[in-house]
Design a protein around this motif. Structure first.
Motif, PDB file in Angstrom:
ATOM      1  N   VAL A 232       0.402   4.905   7.799  1.00 47.41           N
ATOM      2  CA  VAL A 232       0.736   4.544   6.628  1.00 47.41           C
ATOM      3  C   VAL A 232       1.889   4.045   6.146  1.00 47.41           C
ATOM      4  O   VAL A 232       2.525   2.998   5.850  1.00 47.41           O
ATOM      5  N   VAL A 267      -0.664  10.003   8.041  1.00 51.72           N
ATOM      6  CA  VAL A 267      -1.680   9.456   8.089  1.00 51.72           C
ATOM      7  C   VAL A 267      -2.046   8.332   8.828  1.00 51.72           C
ATOM      8  O   VAL A 267      -1.142   7.186   8.719  1.00 51.72           O
ATOM      9  N   CYS A 269      -3.435   4.876   9.699  1.00 48.18           N
ATOM     10  CA  CYS A 269      -4.285   3.777   8.957  1.00 48.18           C
ATOM     11  C   CYS A 269      -3.325   2.636   8.828  1.00 48.18           C
ATOM     12  O   CYS A 269      -2.215   2.555   8.750  1.00 48.18           O
ATOM     13  N   VAL A 271      -3.854  -0.068   6.773  1.00 45.34           N
ATOM     14  CA  VAL A 271      -3.990  -0.976   5.405  1.00 45.34           C
ATOM     15  C   VAL A 271      -3.181  -1.514   4.813  1.00 45.34           C
ATOM     16  O   VAL A 271      -3.156  -2.608   4.266  1.00 45.34           O
ATOM     17  N   PRO A 272      -1.781  -0.624   4.723  1.00 45.80           N
ATOM     18  CA  PRO A 272      -0.579  -1.228   4.020  1.00 45.80           C
ATOM     19  C   PRO A 272      -0.180  -2.569   4.839  1.00 45.80           C
ATOM     20  O   PRO A 272       0.206  -3.276   4.442  1.00 45.80           O
ATOM     21  N   TRP A 276      -6.503  -5.264   1.857  1.00 40.32           N
ATOM     22  CA  TRP A 276      -7.790  -4.700   1.777  1.00 40.32           C
ATOM     23  C   TRP A 276      -8.944  -5.856   2.077  1.00 40.32           C
ATOM     24  O   TRP A 276      -9.587  -5.951   2.863  1.00 40.32           O
ATOM     25  N   CYS A 283      -3.326   0.323  -0.324  1.00 44.40           N
ATOM     26  CA  CYS A 283      -3.014   1.380  -1.034  1.00 44.40           C
ATOM     27  C   CYS A 283      -1.616   1.755  -1.562  1.00 44.40           C
ATOM     28  O   CYS A 283      -1.465   1.308  -2.829  1.00 44.40           O
ATOM     29  N   PRO A 284      -0.770   2.286  -0.851  1.00 48.71           N
ATOM     30  CA  PRO A 284       0.686   2.383  -1.545  1.00 48.71           C
ATOM     31  C   PRO A 284       1.509   1.260  -2.031  1.00 48.71           C
ATOM     32  O   PRO A 284       2.249   1.141  -3.010  1.00 48.71           O
ATOM     33  N   CYS A 290      -1.675   7.130  -0.844  1.00 44.98           N
ATOM     34  CA  CYS A 290      -2.484   7.515   0.143  1.00 44.98           C
ATOM     35  C   CYS A 290      -3.115   8.733   0.176  1.00 44.98           C
ATOM     36  O   CYS A 290      -2.592   9.894   0.235  1.00 44.98           O
ATOM     37  N   ILE A 291      -4.329   8.993   0.105  1.00 44.34           N
ATOM     38  CA  ILE A 291      -5.084  10.256  -0.026  1.00 44.34           C
ATOM     39  C   ILE A 291      -5.686  10.511   1.465  1.00 44.34           C
ATOM     40  O   ILE A 291      -6.524  11.455   1.448  1.00 44.34           O
ATOM     41  N   ALA A 292      -5.418   9.786   2.520  1.00 47.16           N
ATOM     42  CA  ALA A 292      -5.810  10.248   3.785  1.00 47.16           C
ATOM     43  C   ALA A 292      -7.096   9.781   4.079  1.00 47.16           C
ATOM     44  O   ALA A 292      -7.671  10.643   5.039  1.00 47.16           O
ATOM     45  N   CYS A 293      -7.787   8.943   3.548  1.00 47.34           N
ATOM     46  CA  CYS A 293      -9.266   8.627   3.717  1.00 47.34           C
ATOM     47  C   CYS A 293      -9.525   8.507   5.148  1.00 47.34           C
ATOM     48  O   CYS A 293     -10.985   8.336   5.453  1.00 47.34           O
ATOM     49  N   THR A 294      -8.681   8.054   5.905  1.00 48.60           N
ATOM     50  CA  THR A 294      -9.253   7.792   7.383  1.00 48.60           C
ATOM     51  C   THR A 294      -9.093   9.026   8.343  1.00 48.60           C
ATOM     52  O   THR A 294      -9.604   8.884   9.461  1.00 48.60           O
TER      53      THR A 294
END
Ligand code: SF4
Ligand code: SF4
Length: 358
Positions: A232, A267, A269, A271-272, A276, A283-284, A290-294
């Motif tokens: 991320v 993490v 991911c 996504v950044p 989305w 997220c950030p 980032c809560i590390a959902c991956t």
């Protein structure tokens, strides 16, 4: 947990030129159906393009997905949806890709009932459990895809103290499991999944099924390597602030969120970078830590989410070195958080630490 190599040497399946490729989607693991909902936002390609078979180079695709399927009748009804799954079990719709959404509860610890199921058994009138469907369909599937972190690694339902013994599909089938076509389990994590990550992975597998793509490249946690190779942090718009030692104390700041609890440096991911929906968000980039959902260690290894990260307290007086201190400490934890907690396994004993409240 054993790790699986990307299996790049395994032979690609034979092309299936004239037959439709079926997608059987079981959304009856423990989940919120958020991955199904998320996929409606996919654009690269969209779910409409997949379901209507308009993608160039692909054979006809038939999607049997509860979220969009017009067939919704009961077992042995006129338009029974569940019949496609029985056809898959009987080998009547070869080839098919099995998509599993939600974590797999441990039915071996529930002799008095069941945790979750999908349709009824016509013979007995009793529900067929989700894990039984995996036993029936996985041996017949061209490929099995775990969509979302719950199906991939267990996710929120599999955290410490849970009563169900929930686990991810690789924990249930085995991390070294391969389909009859030699394709390893494919995990596309996210809570929920980033829609285009899944749409793209599915299309890759369909191209592979039609003989137009080589074996899907996966990392050690069975993630598509090209989607989950970077952190991320490496794709974050705020990374410049991190390098300059400028950290946000409140959520209305454009600076790096690491002091507010962002786990981005460790993490995996995209996504950044990807956003989305249609490139927007991430997220950030838009103010969320980032809560590390991956990650396989999610959520247990990242809680409490909004605490300062490792190293935060010792360096709060020296903000210019904060970034490098956190980076070093988090590098140490990278390999720990990229692995599941040890209790997510099969067996007839619940080892999550759950204590009944009565
Ligand atoms: S720590 Fe988080 S907010 Fe800061 S740059 Fe890295 S990913 Fe972005
Ligand atoms: S940036 Fe972090 S919280 Fe956001 S989707 Fe990726 S792993 Fe999950």
């Amino acid at each position: 947990m054993t790790t699986s190599s990307p299996a790049a040497q395994a032979p690609a399946p034979e092309p299936q030129e004239d037959k439709p490729i079926h997608i059987l989607w079981i959304n009856a693991g423990l989940s919120c159906d958020g991955d199904s909902v998320s996929l409606t936002a996919a654009t690269q390609p969209s779910i409409e393009e997949i379901a209507l078979s308009v993608l160039p180079g692909l054979p006809k695709i038939e999607v049997h997905w509860p979220l969009i399927d017009f067939e919704c009748g009961p077992v042995q009804g006129a338009d029974t949806f569940i019949e496609w799954f029985f056809k898959g079990e009987r080998g009547e719709i070869d080839p098919f890709v099995l998509v599993v959404e939600g974590s797999i509860p441990n039915e071996a610890i529930k002799p008095e009932g069941y945790w979750c199921g999908f349709g009824d058994d016509p013979e007995t009138g009793q529900p067929i459990t989700t894990s039984e469907w995996l036993d029936r369909l996985a041996p017949k599937a061209l490929a099995v895809v775990a969509i979302g972190t719950c199906a991939a690694y267990g996710g929120i339902h599999a955290m410490a103290g849970n009563p169900t013994g929930a686990m991810g599909v690789p924990d249930y089938l085995g991390w070294d499991w391969k389909s009859h076509a030699g394709i390893p389990l494919v995990c596309v994590p996210g809570c929920p999944i980033q829609p285009d990550n899944f749409a793209e992975t599915l299309v890759y597998l369909l191209h592979q099924a039609s003989g137009a793509a080589p074996m899907i490249p996966l990392d050690e946690q069975l993630r598509p390597a090209w989607l989950f190779g970077a952190t991320v942090h490496e794709g974050c718009d705020r990374a410049g602030y991190y390098e300059q030692g400028q950290f946000a104390d409140t959520y209305d700041s454009p600076k790096c969120l690491v002091k507010l609890g962002c786990w981005g440096p460790v993490v995996k991911c995209n996504v950044p970078k990807r956003g989305w929906m249609n490139g927007i968000g991430g997220c950030p980039n838009v103010g969320g830590i980032c809560i590390a959902c991956t990650m396989p260690g999610f959520p247990d290894k990242f809680m409490p989410f909004m605490d300062e990260p490792p190293g935060g307290k010792v360096s709060s007086a020296a903000s210019t070195v904060y970034g490098s201190v956190v980076r070093r400490l988090r590098a140490v934890t990278m390999h720990t958080v990229d692995a599941e907690p040890k209790w997510r396994t099969r067996g007839d004993t619940l080892t999550t630490g759950y204590r009944p409240p009565w």
